[in-house]
Design a protein around this motif. Structure first.
Motif, PDB file in Angstrom:
ATOM      1  N   ILE A  71      22.393  15.741   8.827  1.00 11.95           N
ATOM      2  CA  ILE A  71      23.180  14.905   7.919  1.00 11.95           C
ATOM      3  C   ILE A  71      22.708  15.072   6.480  1.00 11.95           C
ATOM      4  CG2 ILE A  71      23.699  12.513   7.282  1.00 11.95           C
ATOM      5  CD1 ILE A  71      23.814  11.832  10.235  1.00 11.95           C
ATOM      6  N   LEU A  72      21.415  15.301   6.308  1.00 12.67           N
ATOM      7  CA  LEU A  72      20.861  15.428   4.961  1.00 12.67           C
ATOM      8  C   LEU A  72      21.494  16.585   4.192  1.00 12.67           C
ATOM      9  CD1 LEU A  72      18.871  14.650   2.748  1.00 12.67           C
ATOM     10  CD2 LEU A  72      17.103  15.981   3.944  1.00 12.67           C
ATOM     11  N   ARG A  73      21.812  17.683   4.866  1.00  9.27           N
ATOM     12  CA  ARG A  73      22.407  18.826   4.148  1.00  9.27           C
ATOM     13  C   ARG A  73      23.800  18.488   3.621  1.00  9.27           C
ATOM     14  NH1 ARG A  73      22.564  23.095   9.113  1.00  9.27           N
ATOM     15  NH2 ARG A  73      20.421  22.343   9.178  1.00  9.27           N
ATOM     16  N   PHE A  74      24.502  17.580   4.290  1.00 11.32           N
ATOM     17  CA  PHE A  74      25.825  17.158   3.812  1.00 11.32           C
ATOM     18  C   PHE A  74      25.689  16.207   2.621  1.00 11.32           C
ATOM     19  CE2 PHE A  74      26.531  18.691   8.046  1.00 11.32           C
ATOM     20  CZ  PHE A  74      27.766  19.314   7.987  1.00 11.32           C
ATOM     21  N   LEU A  75      24.678  15.368   2.659  1.00  7.73           N
ATOM     22  CA  LEU A  75      24.408  14.504   1.506  1.00  7.73           C
ATOM     23  C   LEU A  75      24.061  15.333   0.276  1.00  7.73           C
ATOM     24  CD1 LEU A  75      22.397  11.665   3.270  1.00  7.73           C
ATOM     25  CD2 LEU A  75      24.401  11.293   1.818  1.00  7.73           C
ATOM     26  N   ARG A  76      23.253  16.345   0.464  1.00  6.36           N
ATOM     27  CA  ARG A  76      22.886  17.204  -0.663  1.00  6.36           C
ATOM     28  C   ARG A  76      24.093  17.962  -1.201  1.00  6.36           C
ATOM     29  NH1 ARG A  76      17.148  19.155   2.112  1.00  6.36           N
ATOM     30  NH2 ARG A  76      15.830  17.604   1.037  1.00  6.36           N
ATOM     31  N   ALA A  77      24.976  18.383  -0.304  1.00  7.04           N
ATOM     32  CA  ALA A  77      26.165  19.124  -0.732  1.00  7.04           C
ATOM     33  C   ALA A  77      27.126  18.260  -1.536  1.00  7.04           C
ATOM     34  CB  ALA A  77      26.879  19.708   0.487  1.00  7.04           C
ATOM     35  N   ARG A  78      27.037  16.947  -1.366  1.00  8.52           N
ATOM     36  CA  ARG A  78      27.951  16.030  -2.068  1.00  8.52           C
ATOM     37  C   ARG A  78      27.192  15.048  -2.955  1.00  8.52           C
ATOM     38  NH1 ARG A  78      30.748  19.537  -1.133  1.00  8.52           N
ATOM     39  NH2 ARG A  78      32.758  19.595  -0.040  1.00  8.52           N
ATOM     40  N   LYS A  79      26.031  15.463  -3.429  1.00  9.64           N
ATOM     41  CA  LYS A  79      25.232  14.702  -4.393  1.00  9.64           C
ATOM     42  C   LYS A  79      25.037  13.244  -3.982  1.00  9.64           C
ATOM     43  CE  LYS A  79      26.288  17.624  -8.353  1.00  9.64           C
ATOM     44  NZ  LYS A  79      26.754  17.705  -9.757  1.00  9.64           N
ATOM     45  N   PHE A  80      24.785  13.048  -2.707  1.00 10.65           N
ATOM     46  CA  PHE A  80      24.436  11.751  -2.124  1.00 10.65           C
ATOM     47  C   PHE A  80      25.533  10.693  -2.296  1.00 10.65           C
ATOM     48  CE2 PHE A  80      20.544  13.830  -1.472  1.00 10.65           C
ATOM     49  CZ  PHE A  80      19.866  13.128  -0.497  1.00 10.65           C
ATOM     50  N   ASN A  81      26.757  11.149  -2.435  1.00 11.03           N
ATOM     51  CA  ASN A  81      27.902  10.245  -2.321  1.00 11.03           C
ATOM     52  C   ASN A  81      28.158  10.067  -0.827  1.00 11.03           C
ATOM     53  OD1 ASN A  81      30.724   9.481  -1.878  1.00 11.03           O
ATOM     54  ND2 ASN A  81      30.973   9.727  -4.077  1.00 11.03           N
ATOM     55  N   HIS A  82      27.890   8.890  -0.309  1.00 16.50           N
ATOM     56  CA  HIS A  82      27.940   8.663   1.137  1.00 16.50           C
ATOM     57  C   HIS A  82      29.301   8.987   1.735  1.00 16.50           C
ATOM     58  CE1 HIS A  82      24.503   5.513   0.523  1.00 16.50           C
ATOM     59  NE2 HIS A  82      24.071   6.757   0.466  1.00 16.50           N
ATOM     60  N   PHE A  83      30.354   8.519   1.097  1.00 14.81           N
ATOM     61  CA  PHE A  83      31.694   8.731   1.650  1.00 14.81           C
ATOM     62  C   PHE A  83      32.064  10.213   1.621  1.00 14.81           C
ATOM     63  CE2 PHE A  83      36.290   9.222   1.055  1.00 14.81           C
ATOM     64  CZ  PHE A  83      36.738   8.641   2.236  1.00 14.81           C
ATOM     65  N   GLU A  84      31.795  10.883   0.507  1.00 16.66           N
ATOM     66  CA  GLU A  84      32.129  12.308   0.403  1.00 16.66           C
ATOM     67  C   GLU A  84      31.296  13.121   1.377  1.00 16.66           C
ATOM     68  OE1 GLU A  84      34.529  13.777  -1.211  1.00 16.66           O
ATOM     69  OE2 GLU A  84      35.256  11.860  -1.991  1.00 16.66           O
ATOM     70  N   ALA A  85      30.047  12.743   1.575  1.00 18.20           N
ATOM     71  CA  ALA A  85      29.186  13.447   2.534  1.00 18.20           C
ATOM     72  C   ALA A  85      29.728  13.276   3.946  1.00 18.20           C
ATOM     73  CB  ALA A  85      27.762  12.921   2.455  1.00 18.20           C
ATOM     74  N   PHE A  86      30.173  12.059   4.283  1.00 20.93           N
ATOM     75  CA  PHE A  86      30.733  11.852   5.614  1.00 20.93           C
ATOM     76  C   PHE A  86      32.041  12.614   5.785  1.00 20.93           C
ATOM     77  CE2 PHE A  86      33.757   9.612   8.352  1.00 20.93           C
ATOM     78  CZ  PHE A  86      33.110   9.810   9.555  1.00 20.93           C
ATOM     79  N   ARG A  87      32.863  12.626   4.755  1.00 25.05           N
ATOM     80  CA  ARG A  87      34.135  13.346   4.849  1.00 25.05           C
ATOM     81  C   ARG A  87      33.893  14.833   5.094  1.00 25.05           C
ATOM     82  NH1 ARG A  87      38.937  12.838   0.421  1.00 25.05           N
ATOM     83  NH2 ARG A  87      37.450  13.922  -0.923  1.00 25.05           N
ATOM     84  N   LEU A  88      32.891  15.387   4.420  1.00 22.48           N
ATOM     85  CA  LEU A  88      32.539  16.789   4.634  1.00 22.48           C
ATOM     86  C   LEU A  88      32.010  17.004   6.051  1.00 22.48           C
ATOM     87  CD1 LEU A  88      32.177  19.642   3.472  1.00 22.48           C
ATOM     88  CD2 LEU A  88      29.917  18.931   2.649  1.00 22.48           C
ATOM     89  N   LEU A  89      31.193  16.083   6.535  1.00 25.86           N
ATOM     90  CA  LEU A  89      30.670  16.155   7.902  1.00 25.86           C
ATOM     91  C   LEU A  89      31.811  16.123   8.914  1.00 25.86           C
ATOM     92  CD1 LEU A  89      28.170  16.014   9.864  1.00 25.86           C
ATOM     93  CD2 LEU A  89      28.379  13.526   9.710  1.00 25.86           C
ATOM     94  N   ALA A  90      32.772  15.227   8.696  1.00 24.84           N
ATOM     95  CA  ALA A  90      33.916  15.120   9.594  1.00 24.84           C
ATOM     96  C   ALA A  90      34.753  16.393   9.555  1.00 24.84           C
ATOM     97  CB  ALA A  90      34.764  13.902   9.212  1.00 24.84           C
ATOM     98  N   GLN A  91      34.984  16.928   8.362  1.00 27.93           N
ATOM     99  CA  GLN A  91      35.782  18.149   8.232  1.00 27.93           C
ATOM    100  C   GLN A  91      35.079  19.347   8.859  1.00 27.93           C
ATOM    101  OE1 GLN A  91      38.122  16.866   4.100  1.00 27.93           O
ATOM    102  NE2 GLN A  91      36.532  18.425   4.028  1.00 27.93           N
ATOM    103  N   TYR A  92      33.759  19.357   8.800  1.00 33.48           N
ATOM    104  CA  TYR A  92      32.976  20.432   9.407  1.00 33.48           C
ATOM    105  C   TYR A  92      33.287  20.529  10.900  1.00 33.48           C
ATOM    106  CZ  TYR A  92      28.727  22.845  11.096  1.00 33.48           C
ATOM    107  OH  TYR A  92      27.840  23.695  11.706  1.00 33.48           O
ATOM    108  N   PHE A  93      33.232  19.382  11.599  1.00 30.13           N
ATOM    109  CA  PHE A  93      33.484  19.401  13.038  1.00 30.13           C
ATOM    110  C   PHE A  93      34.977  19.482  13.352  1.00 30.13           C
ATOM    111  CE2 PHE A  93      29.174  17.502  13.151  1.00 30.13           C
ATOM    112  CZ  PHE A  93      28.595  18.443  13.981  1.00 30.13           C
ATOM    113  N   GLU A  94      35.821  18.896  12.505  1.00 34.35           N
ATOM    114  CA  GLU A  94      37.263  18.963  12.727  1.00 34.35           C
ATOM    115  C   GLU A  94      37.746  20.409  12.614  1.00 34.35           C
ATOM    116  OE1 GLU A  94      41.173  16.360  11.373  1.00 34.35           O
ATOM    117  OE2 GLU A  94      39.556  16.682   9.936  1.00 34.35           O
TER     118      GLU A  94
END
Length: 347
Positions: A71-94
């Motif tokens: 999860i930390l790599r997604f936070l770093r990719a989105r500058k620790f914006n929680h919602f954007e990091a989660f959206r990227l995480l969701a899109q990764y698996f989707e």
């Protein structure tokens, strides 16, 4: 006084966890993560948990990994914006759920991936740029369309990024991509259908936790300019601002990436790039093993590729994409307006 040692122990365990998550980062990169990405070691566990707690909002997605380091790599990719990091995480698996065939046997030894890797898709330079970013190079003319598909190239790139993103330094510093279009023919370009390009954009721009600091085109012919003009409106603003069209002016490339770390093909001071360098890293002893591979045997067929990834437009996208393929094959330049209209419909 009994609770005090227990509290101290808990704090010690928490500090150990944070130290582990930031292990491998140099002091300079730690400072960069703090300043540029808003990474705070004191709230790292809380940041990760905030993202993990959002998983229940997407029961339609199978989240196969939810550990702290992932999860930390997604936070770093989105500058620790929680919602954007989660959206990227969701899109990764989707993205992986929507393209199951593409991720079957995602290994360097897969015949199609292996062929692409051996031809330098991608190449990875040994030196980092001045910002600590890993440099990927693609020599487009190396694409042997009789031996492997564009999807094989995309799979090879995604596999390579998966391997490199394990490095926390690269999670913070990111990557640079250089595409050399020298000798890339119109016939080769005609194979870059809208659905294939969309597959690549969704896989790299929208669904992978990598920070791309720059995408450099060099020696691009007119039909690559034309194709880029068409897809440009559908790239994110951040992506568009990081794409540089150098043409034959390698001096402009060298102003951003010093020639001391570039191979001679890119006007650099190093020897010509050995296309098998990165392939040997991933394949190790399997590099020299012979493999017979026919692109037609790949499970994700051309017909599958022409299907839009969005269920809402899946029925209409087949005809549209095929039409655009024909338009590109006959005269991409003369059909820009038609191409733009079709791509707007698809994307």
């Amino acid at each position: 006084f009994q609770p005090l040692p227990l509290l101290t122990k808990f704090q010690g365990e928490k500090e150990d966890t944070m130290t582990h998550l930031q292990a491998g980062l140099s002091p300079e990169t730690l400072e960069k993560a703090k300043v540029e990405l808003k990474e705070n070691p004191d709230t790292l566990h809380q940041d990760i948990q905030e993202v993990r707690d959002m998983i229940i909002t997407r029961p339609d997605i199978g989240f196969l990994r939810t550990d702290d380091a992932f999860i930390l790599r997604f936070l770093r990719a989105r500058k620790f914006n929680h919602f954007e990091a989660f959206r990227l995480l969701a899109q990764y698996f989707e993205y992986r759920q929507q393209n199951l065939d593409m991720f079957k046997n995602l290994k360097a030894t897969d015949p199609g991936i292996k062929q692409a890797l051996k031809d330098g898709f991608p190449g990875v330079l040994s030196n980092l740029d001045r910002h600590g970013r890993k440099i990927l190079v693609l020599f487009a003319a190396n694409w042997d369309q009789s031996r492997y598909t564009f999807v094989d190239i995309l799979r090879a790139i995604l596999l390579s990024l998966e391997a490199m993103i394990e490095d926390p330094e690269l999670q913070v510093n990111g990557f640079v991509l250089i595409i050399d279009w020298s000798n890339f023919t119109f016939k080769q370009a005609s194979k870059l259908t809208p659905s294939m390009l969309r597959l690549a954009i969704e896989g790299l721009q929208d669904s992978f936790p990598a920070r791309f600091g720059g995408i450099h085109f060099v020696n691009q012919p007119w039909y690559i300019h034309a194709l880029y003009t068409v897809i440009r409106p559908f790239l994110k603003d951040k992506t568009r601002k990081r794409i540089f069209m150098h043409g034959n002016n390698l001096n402009s490339l060298h102003q951003l990436i010093v020639p001391e770390i570039l191979p001679s093909e890119l006007g650099g001071m190093l020897p010509p790039y050995d296309m098998g360098t990165w392939a040997r890293t991933l394949l190790d002893h399997a590099y020299d093993e012979e493999t017979d591979y026919c692109p037609e045997s790949y499970t994700l067929s051309v017909k599958d590729l022409e299907k839009d990834l969005s269920p809402k437009t899946m029925k209409r996208s087949v005809g549209l994409s095929l039409s655009l393929s024909l338009a590109l094959a006959h005269s991409l330049a003369c059909s820009l307006s038609l191409t733009f209209t079709i791509l707007k419909e698809i994307l």
